[in-house]
Design an enzyme around this catalytic site. Structure first.
Site, PDB file in Angstrom:
ATOM      1  N   GLY A  89       0.839  -1.204   0.000  1.00 44.33           N
ATOM      2  CA  GLY A  89       0.000   0.000   0.000  1.00 44.33           C
ATOM      3  C   GLY A  89       0.869   1.248   0.000  1.00 44.33           C
ATOM      4  O   GLY A  89       2.091   1.173  -0.058  1.00 44.33           O
ATOM      5  N   ASN A 144       1.780   8.207 -10.135  1.00 42.88           N
ATOM      6  CA  ASN A 144       1.317   6.834  -9.942  1.00 42.88           C
ATOM      7  C   ASN A 144      -0.205   6.808 -10.050  1.00 42.88           C
ATOM      8  O   ASN A 144      -0.915   7.214  -9.129  1.00 42.88           O
ATOM      9  CB  ASN A 144       1.785   6.337  -8.566  1.00 42.88           C
ATOM     10  CG  ASN A 144       1.285   4.942  -8.255  1.00 42.88           C
ATOM     11  OD1 ASN A 144       0.643   4.312  -9.087  1.00 42.88           O
ATOM     12  ND2 ASN A 144       1.576   4.471  -7.055  1.00 42.88           N
ATOM     13  N   CYS A 147      -3.517   4.311  -8.004  1.00 46.60           N
ATOM     14  CA  CYS A 147      -4.032   4.580  -6.660  1.00 46.60           C
ATOM     15  C   CYS A 147      -5.558   4.502  -6.699  1.00 46.60           C
ATOM     16  O   CYS A 147      -6.181   4.847  -7.707  1.00 46.60           O
ATOM     17  CB  CYS A 147      -3.627   5.985  -6.209  1.00 46.60           C
ATOM     18  SG  CYS A 147      -1.855   6.170  -6.037  1.00 46.60           S
ATOM     19  N   LYS A 184       2.412   7.083 -14.885  1.00 46.54           N
ATOM     20  CA  LYS A 184       2.705   5.654 -14.722  1.00 46.54           C
ATOM     21  C   LYS A 184       1.414   4.850 -14.850  1.00 46.54           C
ATOM     22  O   LYS A 184       0.477   5.010 -14.072  1.00 46.54           O
ATOM     23  CB  LYS A 184       3.371   5.383 -13.377  1.00 46.54           C
ATOM     24  CG  LYS A 184       3.793   3.918 -13.247  1.00 46.54           C
ATOM     25  CD  LYS A 184       4.705   3.696 -12.081  1.00 46.54           C
ATOM     26  CE  LYS A 184       5.177   2.248 -12.018  1.00 46.54           C
ATOM     27  NZ  LYS A 184       6.037   2.006 -10.855  1.00 46.54           N
ATOM     28  N   ASN A 211       3.103  -0.602 -14.026  1.00 45.79           N
ATOM     29  CA  ASN A 211       3.031  -0.898 -12.602  1.00 45.79           C
ATOM     30  C   ASN A 211       2.771  -2.398 -12.429  1.00 45.79           C
ATOM     31  O   ASN A 211       2.474  -3.098 -13.402  1.00 45.79           O
ATOM     32  CB  ASN A 211       1.913  -0.083 -11.947  1.00 45.79           C
ATOM     33  CG  ASN A 211       2.281   0.320 -10.525  1.00 45.79           C
ATOM     34  OD1 ASN A 211       2.834  -0.483  -9.781  1.00 45.79           O
ATOM     35  ND2 ASN A 211       1.987   1.548 -10.154  1.00 45.79           N
ATOM     36  N   GLY A 236       8.025  -8.648 -10.815  1.00 51.46           N
ATOM     37  CA  GLY A 236       9.121  -9.600 -11.005  1.00 51.46           C
ATOM     38  C   GLY A 236       9.061 -10.273 -12.366  1.00 51.46           C
ATOM     39  O   GLY A 236       8.269  -9.888 -13.237  1.00 51.46           O
ATOM     40  N   GLY A 264       9.914  -6.704 -14.312  1.00 51.60           N
ATOM     41  CA  GLY A 264      10.617  -7.987 -14.353  1.00 51.60           C
ATOM     42  C   GLY A 264      12.062  -7.948 -14.786  1.00 51.60           C
ATOM     43  O   GLY A 264      12.624  -8.989 -15.140  1.00 51.60           O
ATOM     44  N   GLY A 285      12.782  -2.910 -10.194  1.00 43.47           N
ATOM     45  CA  GLY A 285      11.922  -2.936  -9.019  1.00 43.47           C
ATOM     46  C   GLY A 285      12.217  -4.119  -8.119  1.00 43.47           C
ATOM     47  O   GLY A 285      13.100  -4.084  -7.270  1.00 43.47           O
ATOM     48  N   THR A 286      11.476  -5.202  -8.324  1.00 39.96           N
ATOM     49  CA  THR A 286      11.575  -6.380  -7.454  1.00 39.96           C
ATOM     50  C   THR A 286      13.003  -6.906  -7.333  1.00 39.96           C
ATOM     51  O   THR A 286      13.391  -7.421  -6.272  1.00 39.96           O
ATOM     52  CB  THR A 286      10.650  -7.490  -8.000  1.00 39.96           C
ATOM     53  OG1 THR A 286       9.334  -6.932  -8.086  1.00 39.96           O
ATOM     54  CG2 THR A 286      10.612  -8.692  -7.094  1.00 39.96           C
TER      55      THR A 286
HETATM   56  C1  LIG Z   1       7.319  -3.696  -2.690  1.00 41.24           C
HETATM   57  C2  LIG Z   1       6.919  -2.841  -3.857  1.00 41.24           C
HETATM   58  C3  LIG Z   1       6.483  -1.534  -3.649  1.00 41.24           C
HETATM   59  C4  LIG Z   1       6.099  -0.744  -4.743  1.00 41.24           C
HETATM   60  N1  LIG Z   1       5.692   0.546  -4.532  1.00 41.24           N
HETATM   61  C5  LIG Z   1       5.364   1.331  -5.586  1.00 41.24           C
HETATM   62  C6  LIG Z   1       4.997   2.694  -5.401  1.00 41.24           C
HETATM   63  O1  LIG Z   1       5.018   3.237  -4.277  1.00 41.24           O
HETATM   64  N2  LIG Z   1       4.624   3.421  -6.487  1.00 41.24           N
HETATM   65  C7  LIG Z   1       4.603   2.889  -7.759  1.00 41.24           C
HETATM   66  O2  LIG Z   1       4.279   3.594  -8.710  1.00 41.24           O
HETATM   67  N3  LIG Z   1       4.999   1.609  -7.972  1.00 41.24           N
HETATM   68  C8  LIG Z   1       5.362   0.826  -6.919  1.00 41.24           C
HETATM   69  N4  LIG Z   1       5.767  -0.462  -7.134  1.00 41.24           N
HETATM   70  C9  LIG Z   1       5.790  -0.981  -8.518  1.00 41.24           C
HETATM   71  C10 LIG Z   1       7.194  -0.925  -9.124  1.00 41.24           C
HETATM   72  O3  LIG Z   1       7.677   0.397  -9.208  1.00 41.24           O
HETATM   73  C11 LIG Z   1       7.210  -1.550 -10.540  1.00 41.24           C
HETATM   74  O4  LIG Z   1       6.433  -0.767 -11.406  1.00 41.24           O
HETATM   75  C12 LIG Z   1       6.678  -2.964 -10.563  1.00 41.24           C
HETATM   76  O5  LIG Z   1       7.064  -3.678  -9.400  1.00 41.24           O
HETATM   77  C13 LIG Z   1       7.162  -3.735 -11.791  1.00 41.24           C
HETATM   78  O6  LIG Z   1       8.576  -3.784 -11.843  1.00 41.24           O
HETATM   79  P1  LIG Z   1       9.435  -5.047 -11.281  1.00 41.24           P
HETATM   80  O7  LIG Z   1       8.858  -6.272 -11.894  1.00 41.24           O
HETATM   81  O8  LIG Z   1      10.840  -4.763 -11.696  1.00 41.24           O
HETATM   82  O9  LIG Z   1       9.258  -5.042  -9.816  1.00 41.24           O
HETATM   83  C14 LIG Z   1       6.155  -1.281  -6.067  1.00 41.24           C
HETATM   84  C15 LIG Z   1       6.613  -2.589  -6.258  1.00 41.24           C
HETATM   85  C16 LIG Z   1       6.998  -3.381  -5.182  1.00 41.24           C
HETATM   86  C17 LIG Z   1       7.495  -4.778  -5.435  1.00 41.24           C
END
Ligand SMILES: Cc1cc2nc3c(=O)[nH]c(=O)nc-3n(C[C@H](O)[C@H](O)[C@H](O)COP(=O)(O)O)c2cc1C
Length: 338
Positions: A89, A144, A147, A184, A211, A236, A264, A285-286
């Site tokens: 959140g 973002n 939301c 985003k 996202n 991821g 990912g 991200g992940t």
């Molecule tokens: C633990 C966690 C917290 C996240 N918090 C936000 C956030 O505050 N705002 C946002 O726009 N995306 C947030 N994301 C999404 C990431 O910025 C990203 O868009 C998404 O995880 C896909 O990329 P990835 O596969 O490399 O993680 C979050 C992702 C994770 C895993």
């Protein structure tokens, strides 16, 4: 695997020139195209022990809200075979603490800062944009749109082109003209190009794709949802093909719009794949959640891979997968024997 871009060809040898990793993102020059994605490096301190925040292209902050928030109840994370489900959140200290404490810290470390903002009303987003415009050192704003909208019964702004455009227009109005605004988007829509187009028409300078996607896991021992919030956001490796598809589609429809590609990415080759689809820069991200030094490693791997295939400038690979195969500046590298 991208055929022709991986495998055992030797680097270009002693005579190889270093790759120019600089990129321009919506008018802002960055030293390289590898960014920390929103929410995965907090406001920088979380990774500073492992990665020099000045070395990465930019750090996108956890989404900042108007007020301090505690986020969702625990458990908030669930591992799945090829991705992470989170229902953290929008937890954070709020805009006042961010401006007083976190932004000055990031700037003192030499980081380029993209501030992600979140809100539940259009007014809240606009107010955040105005506050950020009064502060020095914000490279860009990422909006973002995943939301929950208070007026729309918790439905994400990103699900509807008009709702998304309304937020973007208000942020663009509230933000200083020289601060680029990135919208985003969520991949949880039928037509991402429609949402992308609406955001650009509303004044976004670029897009951030994508996202995490809505998912769910059930604990087979307790026979209950694994997350306290029932649903979570899946991120991821599992979502990389979806991110590539979204970036590809948006690049095809809006070829001149800068794109922050996220989804990912774990390795330099993954980053290259997103850039070939059309990403100007790539968010990690992940991978950071698993390895806090991931940005520095992905950057190193991307640079090595670009040198191996004979690319002089990282910016040249953006969107290359859309052209006819094996042409232009990449021809040397792409036509090398496997
Ligand atoms: C633990 C966690 C917290 C996240 N918090 C936000 C956030 O505050 N705002 C946002 O726009 N995306 C947030 N994301 C999404 C990431 O910025 C990203 O868009 C998404 O995880 C896909 O990329 P990835 O596969 O490399 O993680 C979050 C992702 C994770 C895993």
């Amino acid at each position: 695997m991208i055929v022709g871009l991986s495998g055992g060809s030797p680097p270009r040898g002693d005579t190889a020139m270093p790759v120019d990793m600089r990129v321009r993102l919506g008018g802002v020059e960055l030293p390289n195209p590898v960014l920390a994605a929103a929410g995965c490096a907090g406001a920088g301190r979380e990774i500073a022990q492992f990665t020099d925040v000045a070395r990465i292209g930019a750090l996108i902050t956890k989404s900042i809200m108007a007020e301090p928030r505690t986020g969702n109840p625990a458990p908030r994370l669930a591992e799945t075979p090829s991705g992470l489900l989170n229902s953290v959140g929008l937890q954070g200290p709020g805009i006042d603490a961010f401006l007083q404490r976190d932004l000055p810290w990031l700037l003192s470390r030499g980081a380029r800062v993209v501030v992600s903002i979140g809100g539940q009303t259009v007014r809240e987003y606009a107010g955040l944009a105005a506050r950020l415009s009064d502060a020095a050192g914000v490279s860009a704003i990422e909006v973002n749109l995943s939301c929950p909208s208070a007026p729309d019964a918790g439905r994400m702004f990103a699900l509807d082109p008009q709702a998304a455009a309304g937020v973007v227009a208000a942020v663009r109005d509230g933000a200083r003209r020289d601060i680029p605004v990135f919208a985003k988007l969520s991949a949880d829509v039928t037509d991402i190009v429609a949402v992308a187009g609406a955001c650009i028409t509303a004044g976004a300078d670029g897009l951030s794709l994508v996202n995490a996607l809505l998912g769910m896991a059930i604990d087979t021992v307790t026979m209950r949802p694994a997350l306290a919030g029932t649903y979570g956001a899946l991120s991821g490796p599992a979502i990389r093909p979806i991110a590539v598809r979204c970036i590809w589609q948006v690049r095809q429809a809006l070829p001149d719009v800068p794109i922050i590609g996220t989804g990912g990415v774990r390795t330099g080759l993954d980053a290259l794949e997103l850039m070939l689809a059309g990403a100007t820069v790539v968010g990690i991200g992940t991978a950071i959640v698993h390895d806090p030094s991931a940005c520095a490693r992905v950057l190193r791997e991307l640079e090595e891979e670009l040198a191996t295939i004979g690319v002089d400038r990282a910016a040249d690979v953006t969107g290359q997968a859309h052209g006819s195969a094996r042409r232009g500046r990449l021809a040397r590298g792409l036509s090398r024997p496997a």
